[in-house]
Design a protein around this motif. Structure first.
Motif, PDB file in Angstrom:
ATOM      1  N   ILE A 112     -76.604  -8.813  14.776  1.00  0.00           N
ATOM      2  CA  ILE A 112     -75.414  -9.654  14.596  1.00  0.00           C
ATOM      3  C   ILE A 112     -75.804 -11.097  14.303  1.00  0.00           C
ATOM      4  CG2 ILE A 112     -73.364 -10.568  15.773  1.00  0.00           C
ATOM      5  CD1 ILE A 112     -73.458  -8.005  17.529  1.00  0.00           C
ATOM      6  N   VAL A 113     -75.114 -11.670  13.334  1.00  0.00           N
ATOM      7  CA  VAL A 113     -75.119 -13.116  13.138  1.00  0.00           C
ATOM      8  C   VAL A 113     -73.704 -13.569  13.450  1.00  0.00           C
ATOM      9  CG1 VAL A 113     -75.346 -15.023  11.499  1.00  0.00           C
ATOM     10  CG2 VAL A 113     -76.925 -13.089  11.389  1.00  0.00           C
ATOM     11  N   ASN A 114     -73.577 -14.444  14.422  1.00  0.00           N
ATOM     12  CA  ASN A 114     -72.279 -14.965  14.823  1.00  0.00           C
ATOM     13  C   ASN A 114     -72.009 -16.237  14.027  1.00  0.00           C
ATOM     14  OD1 ASN A 114     -69.939 -15.728  16.131  1.00  0.00           O
ATOM     15  ND2 ASN A 114     -70.948 -16.311  18.026  1.00  0.00           N
ATOM     16  N   ILE A 115     -71.151 -16.127  13.010  1.00  0.00           N
ATOM     17  CA  ILE A 115     -70.764 -17.307  12.240  1.00  0.00           C
ATOM     18  C   ILE A 115     -69.586 -17.922  12.977  1.00  0.00           C
ATOM     19  CG2 ILE A 115     -69.973 -18.212  10.033  1.00  0.00           C
ATOM     20  CD1 ILE A 115     -71.264 -15.802   8.703  1.00  0.00           C
ATOM     21  N   GLN A 116     -69.842 -19.053  13.581  1.00  0.00           N
ATOM     22  CA  GLN A 116     -68.861 -19.691  14.447  1.00  0.00           C
ATOM     23  C   GLN A 116     -68.012 -20.694  13.671  1.00  0.00           C
ATOM     24  OE1 GLN A 116     -71.883 -21.252  17.051  1.00  0.00           O
ATOM     25  NE2 GLN A 116     -71.557 -19.608  18.522  1.00  0.00           N
ATOM     26  N   GLY A 117     -66.867 -20.996  14.239  1.00  0.00           N
ATOM     27  CA  GLY A 117     -66.016 -22.049  13.689  1.00  0.00           C
ATOM     28  C   GLY A 117     -66.548 -23.409  14.084  1.00  0.00           C
ATOM     29  N   ASN A 118     -65.659 -24.339  14.238  1.00  0.00           N
ATOM     30  CA  ASN A 118     -66.057 -25.691  14.619  1.00  0.00           C
ATOM     31  C   ASN A 118     -66.713 -25.668  15.997  1.00  0.00           C
ATOM     32  OD1 ASN A 118     -63.297 -25.979  12.977  1.00  0.00           O
ATOM     33  ND2 ASN A 118     -64.681 -27.657  12.478  1.00  0.00           N
TER      34      ASN A 118
END
Length: 169
Positions: free
Chosen positions: A121-127
């Protein structure tokens, strides 16, 4: 973000009995704080805030409270020492969203016969610093620990499709 902004503008119309003063802070907390201070000086009836970051609001929200202006927090939470600095929060339980996503991924992988060690998993986070980012990340990390997945990285996508694509490339 665009849909959220539009829904607020659609709700607070003259036809619904409101005069909306809207300020697009361009995803910057400093701009939001400046806008709140402007609203206070205009003696508005309410301030509706969708905070970019969770922390850093105590002073300006105290200023609004001192001016007798109720503040409604929407979409994202604030982390303040005194919860009386805002009237209410309208939004989601972001940690629960992360937990539900983890449960969905687990069910999906079990149904497809994918072993936990094969989940990367790559967690692409928001701000970074927004309550949504903090809560969803916390929920995902609990799922990773529970199911033994490989969390390769956690990176900011700055809540835009373009940045999310960039960081994945």
């Amino acid at each position: 973000r665009t849909a959220h902004t539009q829904s607020v503008q659609d709700a607070f119309t003259r036809a619904n009995g409101y005069l909306l003063i809207f300020d697009n802070a361009r995803q910057k907390q400093a701009n939001q704080i400046k806008a709140i201070r402007s609203f206070i000086s205009q003696q508005v009836d309410y301030i509706v805030l969708s905070p970019i970051e969770e922390s850093g609001w105590d002073t300006v929200l105290q200023e609004a409270k001192d001016a007798g202006i109720p503040v409604i927090i929407v979409d994202r939470k604030v982390d303040v020492e005194d919860d009386s600095l805002f009237t209410c929060f309208v939004g989601s339980d972001f940690e629960l969203e992360g937990l539900k996503m983890s449960e969905w991924l687990n069910s999906f992988s079990v149904n497809k016969g994918i072993a936990p060690q094969d989940i990367h998993i790559v967690n692409i986070q928001g701000n970074i610093g927004a309550s949504a980012q903090i809560g969803r990340t916390r929920g995902l990390e609990q799922g990773v620990a529970k199911y033994g997945w490989d969390l390769l990285d956690q990176v900011s996508g700055e809540f835009t499709q373009a940045k999310g694509k960039e960081v994945m490339e």
